[in-house]
Design a protein around this motif. Sequence first.
Motif, PDB file in Angstrom:
ATOM      1  N   LEU A  81       0.769  -1.089  -0.081  1.00  0.00           N
ATOM      2  CA  LEU A  81       0.002   0.133  -0.156  1.00  0.00           C
ATOM      3  C   LEU A  81       1.048   1.324  -0.085  1.00  0.00           C
ATOM      4  O   LEU A  81       2.056   1.249   0.442  1.00  0.00           O
ATOM      5  N   SER A  82       0.371   2.387  -0.410  1.00  0.00           N
ATOM      6  CA  SER A  82       1.045   3.651  -0.305  1.00  0.00           C
ATOM      7  C   SER A  82      -0.028   4.856  -0.262  1.00  0.00           C
ATOM      8  O   SER A  82      -1.131   4.564  -0.446  1.00  0.00           O
ATOM      9  N   PHE A 122      -4.481  10.087  -1.098  1.00  0.00           N
ATOM     10  CA  PHE A 122      -4.539   9.309  -2.332  1.00  0.00           C
ATOM     11  C   PHE A 122      -3.240   8.662  -2.646  1.00  0.00           C
ATOM     12  O   PHE A 122      -2.493   8.700  -2.023  1.00  0.00           O
ATOM     13  N   ALA A 123      -3.622   7.682  -3.565  1.00  0.00           N
ATOM     14  CA  ALA A 123      -2.401   7.101  -3.972  1.00  0.00           C
ATOM     15  C   ALA A 123      -2.637   7.124  -5.872  1.00  0.00           C
ATOM     16  O   ALA A 123      -3.558   7.341  -6.248  1.00  0.00           O
ATOM     17  N   LYS A 124      -1.515   6.443  -6.255  1.00  0.00           N
ATOM     18  CA  LYS A 124      -1.337   6.374  -7.834  1.00  0.00           C
ATOM     19  C   LYS A 124      -1.821   4.964  -8.060  1.00  0.00           C
ATOM     20  O   LYS A 124      -1.074   4.136  -7.522  1.00  0.00           O
ATOM     21  N   ASP A 125      -2.440   4.721  -9.064  1.00  0.00           N
ATOM     22  CA  ASP A 125      -2.848   3.405  -9.685  1.00  0.00           C
ATOM     23  C   ASP A 125      -1.882   2.885 -10.561  1.00  0.00           C
ATOM     24  O   ASP A 125      -0.606   3.535 -10.848  1.00  0.00           O
ATOM     25  N   LEU A 126      -1.821   1.640 -11.268  1.00  0.00           N
ATOM     26  CA  LEU A 126      -0.666   1.071 -11.950  1.00  0.00           C
ATOM     27  C   LEU A 126      -0.531   2.190 -13.078  1.00  0.00           C
ATOM     28  O   LEU A 126       0.585   2.003 -13.778  1.00  0.00           O
ATOM     29  N   LYS A 209     -11.982  -0.578  -8.586  1.00  0.00           N
ATOM     30  CA  LYS A 209     -11.051   0.479  -8.351  1.00  0.00           C
ATOM     31  C   LYS A 209     -10.748   0.488  -6.694  1.00  0.00           C
ATOM     32  O   LYS A 209      -9.715   0.372  -6.364  1.00  0.00           O
ATOM     33  N   SER A 210     -11.915  -0.057  -5.809  1.00  0.00           N
ATOM     34  CA  SER A 210     -11.919  -0.073  -4.490  1.00  0.00           C
ATOM     35  C   SER A 210     -11.068  -1.179  -4.157  1.00  0.00           C
ATOM     36  O   SER A 210     -10.303  -1.391  -3.196  1.00  0.00           O
ATOM     37  N   VAL A 211     -11.477  -2.355  -4.920  1.00  0.00           N
ATOM     38  CA  VAL A 211     -10.697  -3.544  -4.529  1.00  0.00           C
ATOM     39  C   VAL A 211      -9.225  -3.587  -4.980  1.00  0.00           C
ATOM     40  O   VAL A 211      -8.207  -3.885  -3.973  1.00  0.00           O
TER      41      VAL A 211
END
Length: 274
Positions: A81-82, A122-126, A209-211
């Motif tokens: 996680l980040s 917030f975080a950044k996705d792939l 997205k939540s998963v």
Amino acid sequence: MALPFISLAQDWHVGAFVGITNYSGDLVKQKVDLKYTRPALGLLVRRDINRYLSIRGAFTWGIVTGADSTSSDKALLARNLSFKSNVFEGSLIAELNFLDIEEKNFTPYVFLGVGGFGFDPFAKDLSGNKVRLRPLGTEGQGLPEYPGRQPYDLFSFSFPFGAGVKAILNDHWTLGFEIGLRPTLTDYLDDVSTNYVDQNTLLAYRGQKSVDMAYRGDEVSGKLIPGIYPRDGEVRGSAKYKDWYSFSGVTITYRLGGSSGWGRQKAMRCPVFR
């Protein structure tokens, strides 16, 4: 009997703060991880009540961040996680000087106060897209299957305390350095607090997205055994301790009205009783 020098003893200063922010929570192994040091800036107003006590109001901005990917703990590496968040804090703080700064021209001091702050992790996705975490309810916040978990507030309270040293440069300017810690009343500064929730329930209510952002162990399959989404109730974080952040750095203040009130008072003082 002489008139009291109340107005002379209550000097005003305006100034700025430049420093760094650090974070302590579920996404760092140690209390403070210097890898995640980020900048901080602020404005402040200080009022000298007497030569030993000052009251300070301040507005400070900083960035808090953390990531499992830099941990040496295999369990945290697998969780992957980040987060990142701006922090906007307004505070009211009492400073207690150890020395008479007007006589010594410097003094160590300690401080204690209360603050209110806003944040939004917030975080950044792939794909590198910025994703706000609170609306995703990554730990089941707001879902009927988890009635005890409500969406967390993006405003909370902190309790600044710390120590520093300040020195008078001339009649107008004072320079200081301080280290200040902020325990808070939230455990969601990093969007991580308790346990995982059922993957299918999260998918049905909040979407893929939540998963994806609730558990990111499957993104590190090249380094570790491919991650499998944890079962409902498995530990995601720890609610035992609330999150902390800190502001440390340099203050520079400008005294309004010329030379200090205490300096003027000492020059003008006459005895109350003969």
